[in-house]
Design an enzyme around this catalytic site. Structure first.
Site, PDB file in Angstrom:
ATOM      1  N   ASP A  77       0.880  -1.169   0.000  1.00 15.96           N
ATOM      2  CA  ASP A  77       0.000   0.000   0.000  1.00 15.96           C
ATOM      3  C   ASP A  77       0.917   1.219   0.000  1.00 15.96           C
ATOM      4  O   ASP A  77       1.506   1.558   1.023  1.00 15.96           O
ATOM      5  CB  ASP A  77      -0.881  -0.047   1.257  1.00 15.96           C
ATOM      6  CG  ASP A  77      -1.646   1.248   1.490  1.00 15.96           C
ATOM      7  OD1 ASP A  77      -1.620   2.140   0.615  1.00 15.96           O
ATOM      8  OD2 ASP A  77      -2.276   1.365   2.564  1.00 15.96           O
ATOM      9  N   ASP A 136     -12.799   5.517   1.870  1.00 17.52           N
ATOM     10  CA  ASP A 136     -11.366   5.498   2.185  1.00 17.52           C
ATOM     11  C   ASP A 136     -10.838   6.932   2.218  1.00 17.52           C
ATOM     12  O   ASP A 136     -10.637   7.555   1.177  1.00 17.52           O
ATOM     13  CB  ASP A 136     -10.635   4.663   1.115  1.00 17.52           C
ATOM     14  CG  ASP A 136      -9.120   4.600   1.341  1.00 17.52           C
ATOM     15  OD1 ASP A 136      -8.606   5.273   2.248  1.00 17.52           O
ATOM     16  OD2 ASP A 136      -8.448   3.867   0.587  1.00 17.52           O
ATOM     17  N   GLU A 147      -7.249   0.720  -4.283  1.00 20.86           N
ATOM     18  CA  GLU A 147      -7.196   0.623  -2.818  1.00 20.86           C
ATOM     19  C   GLU A 147      -8.529   0.191  -2.194  1.00 20.86           C
ATOM     20  O   GLU A 147      -8.545  -0.722  -1.363  1.00 20.86           O
ATOM     21  CB  GLU A 147      -6.672   1.940  -2.229  1.00 20.86           C
ATOM     22  CG  GLU A 147      -5.166   2.054  -2.462  1.00 20.86           C
ATOM     23  CD  GLU A 147      -4.616   3.455  -2.458  1.00 20.86           C
ATOM     24  OE1 GLU A 147      -5.326   4.379  -2.027  1.00 20.86           O
ATOM     25  OE2 GLU A 147      -3.461   3.632  -2.892  1.00 20.86           O
ATOM     26  N   LYS A 200       3.049  11.414  -3.897  1.00 20.05           N
ATOM     27  CA  LYS A 200       2.000  10.697  -4.632  1.00 20.05           C
ATOM     28  C   LYS A 200       1.011  11.662  -5.280  1.00 20.05           C
ATOM     29  O   LYS A 200       0.457  11.374  -6.336  1.00 20.05           O
ATOM     30  CB  LYS A 200       1.287   9.758  -3.654  1.00 20.05           C
ATOM     31  CG  LYS A 200       0.236   8.860  -4.275  1.00 20.05           C
ATOM     32  CD  LYS A 200      -0.272   7.857  -3.246  1.00 20.05           C
ATOM     33  CE  LYS A 200      -1.460   7.063  -3.725  1.00 20.05           C
ATOM     34  NZ  LYS A 200      -1.856   6.034  -2.729  1.00 20.05           N
TER      35      LYS A 200
HETATM   36  P1  ADP Z   1      -2.583   7.402   3.065  1.00 13.68           P
HETATM   37  O1  ADP Z   1      -2.889   6.008   2.648  1.00 13.68           O
HETATM   38  O2  ADP Z   1      -3.240   8.435   2.215  1.00 13.68           O
HETATM   39  O3  ADP Z   1      -1.161   7.685   3.244  1.00 13.68           O
HETATM   40  P2  ADP Z   1      -3.509   6.620   5.678  1.00 13.68           P
HETATM   41  O4  ADP Z   1      -4.677   5.785   5.425  1.00 13.68           O
HETATM   42  O5  ADP Z   1      -2.269   5.967   6.149  1.00 13.68           O
HETATM   43  O6  ADP Z   1      -3.227   7.592   4.489  1.00 13.68           O
HETATM   44  O7  ADP Z   1      -3.950   7.725   6.728  1.00 13.68           O
HETATM   45  C1  ADP Z   1      -3.072   8.710   7.117  1.00 13.68           C
HETATM   46  C2  ADP Z   1      -3.854   9.887   7.568  1.00 13.68           C
HETATM   47  O8  ADP Z   1      -4.655   9.499   8.696  1.00 13.68           O
HETATM   48  C3  ADP Z   1      -2.964  11.017   8.040  1.00 13.68           C
HETATM   49  O9  ADP Z   1      -3.455  12.244   7.542  1.00 13.68           O
HETATM   50  C4  ADP Z   1      -3.088  10.948   9.540  1.00 13.68           C
HETATM   51  O10 ADP Z   1      -2.915  12.214  10.135  1.00 13.68           O
HETATM   52  C5  ADP Z   1      -4.512  10.463   9.705  1.00 13.68           C
HETATM   53  N1  ADP Z   1      -4.758   9.845  11.007  1.00 13.68           N
HETATM   54  C6  ADP Z   1      -4.160   8.755  11.522  1.00 13.68           C
HETATM   55  N2  ADP Z   1      -4.618   8.509  12.762  1.00 13.68           N
HETATM   56  C7  ADP Z   1      -5.531   9.476  13.034  1.00 13.68           C
HETATM   57  C8  ADP Z   1      -6.361   9.789  14.142  1.00 13.68           C
HETATM   58  N3  ADP Z   1      -6.315   9.065  15.259  1.00 13.68           N
HETATM   59  N4  ADP Z   1      -7.189  10.862  14.048  1.00 13.68           N
HETATM   60  C9  ADP Z   1      -7.226  11.604  12.940  1.00 13.68           C
HETATM   61  N5  ADP Z   1      -6.469  11.374  11.868  1.00 13.68           N
HETATM   62  C10 ADP Z   1      -5.625  10.322  11.905  1.00 13.68           C
HETATM   63 MG    MG Z   2      -4.285   4.739   1.935  1.00 16.95          MG
END
Ligand code: ADP
Ligand code: MG
Length: 514
Positions: free
Chosen positions: A12, A182, A151, A74
């Site tokens: 991912d 998502d 995804e 990205k």
């Molecule tokens: P991506 O796949 O786009 O990189 P993710 O699914 O890993 O993203 O999610 C990352 C995002 O989730 C970040 O913006 C992070 O700040 C947010 N995030 C993670 N945990 C929390 C939380 N407990 N509360 C709010 N936002 C969160």
């Molecule tokens: Mg993601």
């Protein structure tokens, strides 16, 4: 001789966090831990002279070396260069993504041994150019990318596995329609899927490649900065390292606000310091429009699938940003149903990718696959045509969005003059009637039309979307069998030669643990 089968690995490659998973000996997906001991790796790159640092350590350097840091590369896929120079040098976003993938490769190989075949995930809403760019980043990282998978589809596959849809005895629970919401760090995707038997069928998909948790962080940054300006007439966003520190503070505060009703954000700049209190309600207010955008897209997608909320059995939450309480509150209000949290929002996508990788590996080995995936295209495919009345360029749609994949369409172009030897077809993706507002896939040129064709000879151009949304083109003189050679010039993609040299370069400058 018995050969050890290659591991089924899925990656991912997220805008803000990435994760790697493989299937264990019992065929269950498991997330692999990186060299720092974490299940996810920040998708952040620090280019520090001859050293490249990826992940957590690069995030730490945001407070001191912000000008040498690339985050959210990205979001720039599909552009020629990353929007910011790093140490005076411009990098294509594929190379930055390649470095991230290279770290994931090295860290995971340290645990499970050498492997090269992987599945990498992409937002469902990625267009063709960005899909290719993701495959290219995998190539730069030294991988052989067997396939890319959407995804939300990957998350649905992980959910299906958990729910017992892939039992070896062939028994499956009842058919379900699920809506995957998502919301990650940089992108928002929503997909309606039907899971039944061993089939995962996407019914409609939509999204926004420029909407994610990062935008929620930015709202907090702006809120604090404006307060700072009121007090000290100074903007802390002006100085890159202060901004880097503030961004980190605000992302942290946002997470706190998912657990608590209020928090405090500190900001220091040019000898002044300030503490800014923010309540969860205030945070909701300043980000309401962002959430509304996701609600709008969600409703549109349901409509595109010809369904109502009554038809939806589950709402699956994926992506770290769905931890914000406002997200599930909004979805519950919209649908009258409590969203499902049964898959891990950080791991489901990688797990689904690993399951898809195992499906491909077993297919290569001649075994029958455990499940099937059917997707739709997320953007309409078109060519640039001339409007008869206005004589202005317009988009002629050949394959509308949300068409089940794989699919094909053809268009007939007529030669203008006798003995014309070449034609040029401009391919775009998007919903706008004016081609310049669409994503430019490329120019398909045919240079060796047979000699002596009369004017008005019909030339057939056939467009084919593979199951993963990648495009191929076939050109023929209508009614003949011979395929004519053609070349698609992609403005915003790297050539094979450039890809090879980046692959070489990235392997020579591996990410270091600082
Ligand atoms: P991506 O796949 O786009 O990189 P993710 O699914 O890993 O993203 O999610 C990352 C995002 O989730 C970040 O913006 C992070 O700040 C947010 N995030 C993670 N945990 C929390 C939380 N407990 N509360 C709010 N936002 C969160
Ligand atoms: Mg993601």
């Amino acid at each position: 001789m018995n050969q050890v089968p290659p591991p089924a690995v899925g990656i991912d490659l997220g805008t803000t966090f990435s994760a790697v998973a493989r299937l264990d000996d019992l065929g269950r997906p498991e997330t692999l831990i990186n060299a720092e001991g974490d299940k996810t790796t920040p998708s952040v790159v620090l280019v520090d002279g001859n050293e490249v640092v990826i992940g957590k350590e690069a995030v730490k350097a945001m407070a001191t070396d912000m000008i040498a840091i690339a985050e959210c590369a990205k979001r720039d896929l599909g552009h020629r260069m990353f929007h910011k120079q790093l140490g005076g040098r411009q990098y294509p976003p594929e190379a930055l993504q390649g470095w991230i993938l290279n770290k994931l490769r090295l860290d995971s190989q340290a645990q499970i041994g050498d492997y090269s075949k992987v599945v990498v995930t992409v937002p469902a809403y990625f267009d063709e150019v960005r899909r290719k760019a993701t495959q290219d980043a995998g190539y730069i990282a030294g991988f052989e990318v067997m396939d890319i998978i959407n995804e939300p589809t990957a998350a649905a596959v992980a959910f299906g596995f958990q729910q017992g849809y892939m039992q070896p005895d062939g028994s499956t629970p009842k058919e379900k329609k699920i809506l995957v919401y998502d919301l990650g760090g940089g992108t928002f995707d929503v997909t309606v899927m039907q899971i039944g038997g061993r089939e995962f069928v996407a019914l409609a998909t939509d999204g926004d490649v420029r909407l994610g948790g990062r935008d929620w962080d930015q709202r907090l940054v702006d809120y604090v900065a404006e307060d700072f300006i009121r007090k000290f007439s100074l903007d802390p966003r002006e100085e890159p390292n202060t901004l880097g520190r503030l961004l980190r503070e605000c992302e942290d505060a946002k997470r706190t606000l998912s657990a608590r009703k209020k928090t405090t954000i500190a900001c220091d700049y040019q000898g002044h310091s300030m503490r800014c209190d923010v309540s969860r309600d205030q945070f909701h207010q300043m980000t309401q429009d962002l959430l509304d955008r996701t609600a709008f897209t969600t409703r549109q997608t349901l409509k595109a699938a010809n369904l109502t909320w009554d038809d939806i059995d589950r709402i699956l939450l994926v992506g770290g940003s769905t931890r914000m309480p406002a997200v599930s509150e909004m979805l519950e209000k919209l649908s009258g149903k409590a969203p499902d949290r049964s898959v891990s929002p950080d791991e489901a996508v990688a797990h689904g990718a690993a399951l898809h990788a195992s499906l491909l590996l077993s297919r290569f080995a001649g075994q029958s696959p455990a499940f099937r995936i059917k997707n739709v295209n997320s953007h309409s495919l078109g060519v640039v045509a001339t409007d008869r009345e206005t004589k202005r360029p317009r988009t002629a749609v050949l394959i509308p969005r949300n068409t089940p994949l794989p699919c094909a369409a053809k268009r007939i172009f007529k030669t203008q003059k006798a003995n014309q030897r070449s034609i040029l077809v401009q391919i775009v993706e998007g919903e706008s009637g004016s081609p310049e507002d669409c994503s430019q896939v490329g120019k398909c040129s045919v240079r060796d039309l047979p000699a002596g064709l009369p004017a008005q000879t019909p030339i057939e151009v056939r467009f084919h979307y593979a199951a993963n949304g990648r495009l191929t083109v076939i050109v023929r003189v209508e009614g003949t069998e011979t395929e004519l050679k053609h070349e698609i010039t992609r403005e915003n993609s790297l050539s094979q030669q450039q890809l090879n040299s980046w692959r070489e370069y990235v392997s020579q400058v591996p990410p270091t643990a600082k």
